[in-house]
Scaffold this active site. Structure first.
Site, PDB file in Angstrom:
ATOM      1  NE  ARG A   8      -4.959   2.715   0.367  1.00 30.22           N
ATOM      2  CZ  ARG A   8      -5.982   2.067   0.896  1.00 30.22           C
ATOM      3  NH1 ARG A   8      -7.199   2.558   0.773  1.00 30.22           N
ATOM      4  NH2 ARG A   8      -5.807   0.934   1.538  1.00 30.22           N
ATOM      5  CG  ASP A  60      -2.079   0.807   1.263  1.00 29.13           C
ATOM      6  OD1 ASP A  60      -2.003   1.920   0.736  1.00 29.13           O
ATOM      7  OD2 ASP A  60      -3.123   0.347   1.772  1.00 29.13           O
TER       8      ASP A  60
HETATM    9  N1  LIG Z   1      -3.168  -2.620  -5.486  1.00 25.91           N
HETATM   10  C1  LIG Z   1      -4.397  -3.028  -5.265  1.00 25.91           C
HETATM   11  N2  LIG Z   1      -5.285  -2.098  -4.921  1.00 25.91           N
HETATM   12  C2  LIG Z   1      -6.535  -2.502  -4.677  1.00 25.91           C
HETATM   13  C3  LIG Z   1      -6.943  -3.840  -4.779  1.00 25.91           C
HETATM   14  N3  LIG Z   1      -8.261  -3.905  -4.482  1.00 25.91           N
HETATM   15  C4  LIG Z   1      -8.635  -2.645  -4.202  1.00 25.91           C
HETATM   16  N4  LIG Z   1      -7.614  -1.799  -4.335  1.00 25.91           N
HETATM   17  C5  LIG Z   1      -7.520  -0.376  -4.088  1.00 25.91           C
HETATM   18  O1  LIG Z   1      -7.659  -0.194  -2.705  1.00 25.91           O
HETATM   19  C6  LIG Z   1      -8.253   1.028  -2.463  1.00 25.91           C
HETATM   20  C7  LIG Z   1      -9.470   0.744  -1.604  1.00 25.91           C
HETATM   21  O2  LIG Z   1      -9.625   1.801  -0.831  1.00 25.91           O
HETATM   22  P1  LIG Z   1     -10.916   2.149   0.009  1.00 25.91           P
HETATM   23  O3  LIG Z   1     -12.138   1.733  -0.731  1.00 25.91           O
HETATM   24  O4  LIG Z   1     -10.781   3.569   0.417  1.00 25.91           O
HETATM   25  O5  LIG Z   1     -10.873   1.230   1.276  1.00 25.91           O
HETATM   26  P2  LIG Z   1      -9.909   0.394   2.166  1.00 25.91           P
HETATM   27  O6  LIG Z   1      -8.677   1.109   2.499  1.00 25.91           O
HETATM   28  O7  LIG Z   1      -9.739  -0.941   1.574  1.00 25.91           O
HETATM   29  O8  LIG Z   1     -10.754   0.250   3.522  1.00 25.91           O
HETATM   30  P3  LIG Z   1     -12.279   0.453   3.842  1.00 25.91           P
HETATM   31  O9  LIG Z   1     -12.382   1.869   4.275  1.00 25.91           O
HETATM   32  O10 LIG Z   1     -12.614  -0.506   4.916  1.00 25.91           O
HETATM   33  O11 LIG Z   1     -13.046   0.171   2.570  1.00 25.91           O
HETATM   34  C8  LIG Z   1      -8.589   1.650  -3.801  1.00 25.91           C
HETATM   35  O12 LIG Z   1      -7.571   2.576  -4.127  1.00 25.91           O
HETATM   36  C9  LIG Z   1      -8.589   0.463  -4.727  1.00 25.91           C
HETATM   37  O13 LIG Z   1      -8.261   0.788  -6.060  1.00 25.91           O
HETATM   38  C10 LIG Z   1      -5.978  -4.793  -5.147  1.00 25.91           C
HETATM   39  O14 LIG Z   1      -6.241  -5.990  -5.249  1.00 25.91           O
HETATM   40  N5  LIG Z   1      -4.728  -4.347  -5.378  1.00 25.91           N
END
Ligand SMILES: Nc1nc2c(ncn2[C@@H]2O[C@H](COP(=O)(O)OP(=O)(O)OP(=O)(O)O)[C@@H](O)[C@H]2O)c(=O)[nH]1
Ligand SMILES: [Zn+2]
Length: 422
Positions: A338, A336
């Site tokens: 972010r 991650d």
């Molecule tokens: N690299 C990668 N990114 C993913 C994957 N699945 C989802 N994402 C990314 O993960 C992020 C999800 O972020 P959010 O929806 O804010 O949520 P979260 O951090 O998972 O946590 P919640 O607040 O509980 O939903 C987005 O930027 C998606 O594009 C994956 O398999 N790989």
């Protein structure tokens, strides 16, 4: 050093190199920036102009994420390099702030708290030729989502002619926020030296911004990355008033799910659930807030994300929760990028110190808010029936890695995602 060059095939002027320190003689009337000052006048305008280098007080360019398109437009001759926006009638539809948090240089380091006030607060400077531009714009809209119509059909929400219009459309105030980084504050947030941060930013963007290493006097950087969009539900003047209850979803961009409803993750269903919570709260006299960050694929990018999907779905033994994060690490080197450390800034901008209902299971978001002194009263997980079946791998992996899972019915050992060809 300067060489003759032609810009846009029209004019001949000098290339200004930013790799040799301050241009001789920073203009006496160049606006100074005092980050964290309690009023816009004391703080000063952010000036990341390219046409008036002696009055520049920030590194990078305004709307940095779009600078390459602007450069293309100038090269193609469809935009003049010295174009200045006419800001008539562009001021915010709804005022935000000022809040006491704006006067603390450590609380907000990744956006300009006065970014929506540029046109008014610095009208004098702009009239005098200073190239200050807004980094935040605030407007109103109606949004129409199938999930909200469904919530109305199912009787969970009702048309009230105020928050929800007669056609099921929802009234919102929305704000677009470009990143503006105060480098000493960013460095402090990550526990690194300012010099080390500047050097890494310089080197790992291919030397894009020499001033990061040549102009230690310039403390503000407008990075060429996406910003965020805020959607506010209910009366925006009540957000951050300390009494009105707030529902909130912080969402990081996932184009595949958010826009195209791809079923490998929970992004769109959770976002829609968060919006429903915000509408519900606004209808009860509270307020709602969705923070939508442009950080696709956990800020690893969509190419990486799709490569990881293939790796997950092709691996021996199938797509399983226990290898979910490992596959990302193999392709991206990290799970991650972010950096939720910067996420709470927007809450400080809105004057928020308490979130009553928070639609997120992420421990990273929750911990970042707690570190910033923002209380989360209730964490609301995604309802089980909204999790697409192929997204169960992701949910199981996240909960077992520390995501908030109260109310989540785990079936860890029985979870496997679709194979690539299914
Ligand atoms: N690299 C990668 N990114 C993913 C994957 N699945 C989802 N994402 C990314 O993960 C992020 C999800 O972020 P959010 O929806 O804010 O949520 P979260 O951090 O998972 O946590 P919640 O607040 O509980 O939903 C987005 O930027 C998606 O594009 C994956 O398999 N790989
Ligand atoms: Zn997603």
């Amino acid at each position: 050093m300067s060489v003759n060059a032609s810009a846009g095939g029209r004019s001949r002027n000098h290339i200004v190199l930013t790799s040799h320190g301050a241009p001789t003689g920073v203009a006496a009337d160049a606006p100074t920036l005092n980050w964290g000052a309690p009023s816009p006048r004391e703080r000063g305008p952010v000036v990341a102009t390219l046409t008036d280098p002696k009055r520049r007080n920030a590194i990078g360019t305004h709307a940095g994420g779009y600078s390459v398109y602007r450069a293309l437009a100038i090269a193609a001759g469809s935009l003049t390099a010295d174009f200045r926006a006419d800001l008539t009638d562009t001021s915010p539809s709804d005022p935000i702030g000022p809040h006491p948090q704006w006067g603390d240089p450590g609380k907000i380091v990744s956006l300009d708290p006065y970014g929506h006030m540029t046109g008014e607060a610095f009208a004098e400077e702009i009239a005098a030729g200073i190239d200050a531009r807004p980094s935040i714009a605030i407007t109103r809209a109606h949004i129409d989502m199938p999930e909200i119509r469904e919530a109305i059909r199912a009787g969970r929400l009702a048309i009230d002619g105020d928050i929800i219009g007669p056609k099921g459309d929802v009234r919102v105030t929305k704000a677009a926020v470009d990143p503006v980084w105060y480098l000493p504050g960013i460095a402090e947030r990550f526990g690194v030296g300012e010099g080390a941060l500047r050097r890494a930013l310089f080197e790992h963007t291919g030397g894009m911004f020499p001033e990061l290493v040549t102009r230690g006097d310039l403390k503000v950087f407008l990075p060429p990355i996406g910003g965020m969009t805020l959607y506010m539900f209910g009366d925006p003047s009540k957000i951050g008033d300390g009494v009105t209850p707030l529902a909130c979803r912080v969402h990081d961009e996932c184009n595949g799910s958010d826009v195209f409803s791809s079923d490998i993750c929970t992004c769109r269903p959770y976002l829609a659930h968060g919006i429903e919570m915000c509408v519900e709260m606004a209808q009860k006299g509270g307020v709602g807030l969705v923070v939508y960050n442009r950080k696709e694929g956990r800020a690893l990018g969509e190419v990486t994300k799709f490569l990881v999907y293939n790796a997950r779905k092709r691996q021996q033994g199938g797509d399983l929760p226990e290898t979910y994060f490992k596959r990302t690490e193999c392709v991206a080197g990290v799970q991650d990028m972010r950096f939720q450390e910067l996420m709470p800034d927007v809450f400080h901008w809105l004057g928020i110190s308490r979130i009553d209902r928070f639609a997120s299971m992420s421990d990273m978001k929750f911990n970042a808010l707690a570190r910033a002194g923002i209380e989360v009263v209730e964490r609301v997980p995604i309802p089980d029936d909204l999790i697409p079946s192929d997204a169960r791998v992701e949910m199981e992996a996240k909960v077992s890695a520390g995501y908030y899972g109260v109310g989540f019915q785990s079936q860890y050992d029985a979870t496997q995602g679709r194979a690539l060809k299914e």
